[in-house]
Design a protein around this motif. Structure first.
Motif, short mmCIF file in Angstrom:
data_model
loop_
_atom_site.label_atom_id
_atom_site.label_comp_id
_atom_site.label_asym_id
_atom_site.label_seq_id
_atom_site.Cartn_x
_atom_site.Cartn_y
_atom_site.Cartn_z
N THR A 1 70.21 81.44 8.87
CA THR A 1 70.97 82.65 9.20
C THR A 1 71.03 82.81 10.71
O THR A 1 70.01 82.72 11.38
CB THR A 1 70.32 83.88 8.55
N ILE A 2 72.24 83.04 11.21
CA ILE A 2 72.43 83.21 12.66
C ILE A 2 73.32 84.43 12.89
O ILE A 2 74.05 84.85 11.99
CB ILE A 2 73.06 81.98 13.32
N PRO A 3 73.31 84.99 14.11
CA PRO A 3 74.27 86.05 14.42
C PRO A 3 75.70 85.49 14.34
O PRO A 3 75.96 84.38 14.79
CB PRO A 3 73.91 86.44 15.86
N THR A 4 76.59 86.26 13.79
CA THR A 4 77.98 85.82 13.67
C THR A 4 78.56 85.46 15.03
O THR A 4 79.36 84.53 15.15
CB THR A 4 78.82 86.92 13.00
N THR A 5 78.16 86.17 16.05
CA THR A 5 78.69 85.93 17.39
C THR A 5 78.32 84.55 17.92
O THR A 5 78.91 84.08 18.89
CB THR A 5 78.17 86.99 18.37
N GLN A 6 77.35 83.87 17.30
CA GLN A 6 76.96 82.53 17.71
C GLN A 6 77.49 81.46 16.76
O GLN A 6 77.04 80.31 16.79
CB GLN A 6 75.44 82.44 17.80
N GLY A 7 78.47 81.82 15.93
CA GLY A 7 78.89 80.93 14.85
C GLY A 7 79.99 79.95 15.19
O GLY A 7 80.36 79.14 14.33
#
Length: 413
Positions: A25-31
């Motif tokens: 799971t990662i922040p969407t802004t880093q996707g």
């Protein structure tokens, strides 16, 4: 050729041993450029409320249905609605509300008349307060300039499939849906190991018989472009002990894949294969392709390992043919997501040695037909041939003479 593995058979055998990496799971802004590990469905409508698509006046279309430039309809202005604010009052008969683009449509209104079609001169006077009355100079139509609820996305709609490589517009959609975090496939950690007593790093003095170690930087770039995390190690000397030390260091990096350059051929100083067989095993060796015959694939303590040839072009070609699909499969993408393919006719007669050959070519449009010409020498050490190339012309196994005009596939670079 005898004792050489078919390219397609070798690739299938390799991919049979490769599994997709687990998700994180990662922040969407880093996707950006990451691979989704979940399907995304909309949990809300977009837009979530009816809104204006124009700066103008929210009206009941029936009140302005007969408006004309020669016979304007005059309406009472009840309020000013900027974007981000909900209307305080419903729009009643013969009323209007001045509204900005993106602002929620007030109750009662079902159309928006652009400000240019009224006598309000706020565009000219820099944002004055709304007038008490506004004249409408043309007829309104129901739903005109209104973005209805769910115009873009409906609740429950499938938005992105698992396996999608996220682009900027995908990130924007996820943010619009309120997704602060996403589940993506973990990026492959790839350790790069170069071997050779002749290699020095860039910036060091270039002594007699020495060359700069370009391969590890080329491989780092290729891995990074595919979304992997490249970890370059210092060059290993051509000794068993130094290669053992470097492979131990590689394993300490907790890699998902180890890629070495050089040391897997048949020379007396090609010791990488020997050490790999001490720590694991080599499953495939020597493939029927040119350049890049001395390719090795195996495992080092259960970590997949590629031993690429040391010549720069051979390293790049074998990476493209074998390592690229491996990294794609690890990343949860179809391994067949290879570079674009096209076809071109050969502009000159060519010769091959019977192996499947990947020749560096320039592509020219001649009278609407794509024609391929060699970039020059096809030496496996001539890196400039890759710099100049538009693609790799694929000469199939068994074909030793290619007459000019022959149509062959080209792997576009």
């Amino acid at each position: 050729m005898a004792n050489l593995l078919n390219v397609d058979d070798a690739l299938r055998a390799i991919l049979d041993r490769i599994q997709a990496l687990p998700a994180e799971t990662i922040p969407t802004t880093q996707g950006l450029k990451r691979v989704l590990a979940e399907a995304i469905t909309a949990e809300t409508d977009l837009p979530p409320f009816a809104s204006s698509s124009m700066d103008g006046y929210a009206v009941r279309y029936s009140d302005a249905a007969a408006a004309h430039a020669d016979q304007p309809v005059q309406l009472t202005v009840i309020e000013d609605i900027p974007a981000g604010r909900v209307a305080a009052y419903p729009v009643g008969p013969m009323q209007a509300a001045r509204i900005m683009t993106g602002a929620p449509l007030p109750d009662g209104a079902d159309a928006v008349i652009p400000v240019e079609e009224t006598d309000d001169e706020w565009l000219a006077d820099g944002g004055a307060a709304p007038p008490e009355k506004v004249s409408i100079y043309r007829a309104a139509r129901p739903g005109e300039n209104v973005r209805p609820i769910g115009e873009d996305v409906h609740h429950g709609q499938m938005i992105l499939q698992a396996g999608t490589v996220l682009r900027p517009q995908d990130i924007g959609m996820l943010i619009s849906l309120g997704r602060a975090e996403i589940l993506v496939i973990r990026q492959p950690r790839v350790v790069i190991l170069s071997t050779g007593d002749e290699l020095v790093d860039v910036g060091e003095p270039l002594g007699p018989g020495k060359i700069y170690n370009s391969n590890s930087y080329v491989l780092e770039g290729l891995i990074t472009m595919l979304g992997g995390i490249a970890i370059r190690l210092p060059t290993a000397r051509d000794t068993l002990d130094d290669v053992r030390r470097c492979l131990a260091e590689a394993l300490a990096q907790q890699p998902d894949l180890i890629v070495s350059s050089a040391g897997v051929s048949v020379g007396v100083h090609d010791v990488v294969r020997t050490v790999v067989e001490e720590l694991g095993h080599v499953e495939l060796w020597r493939v029927n392709l040119r350049p890049g015959k001395p390719l090795a694939f195996g495992q080092v303590q259960q970590i997949p390992f590629f031993g690429l040839p040391g010549n720069p072009v051979s390293a790049m070609v074998t990476f493209d043919v074998f390592v690229r699909p491996t990294l794609l499969q690890m990343s949860g993408q179809p391994a067949k997501s290879t570079p674009p393919m096209t076809a071109a006719v050969v502009g000159e007669a060519l010769r091959s040695d019977g192996r499947r050959s990947y020749l560096r070519v320039k592509l020219r449009d001649e009278n609407g037909q794509l024609v391929a010409y060699l970039t020059g020498t096809q030496s496996s050490g001539a890196l400039l041939s890759m710099v100049l190339a538009d693609g790799l012309l694929i000469v199939p196994e068994g074909m030793t003479h290619v007459p000019a005009g022959t149509k062959l596939p080209v792997r576009v670079l």
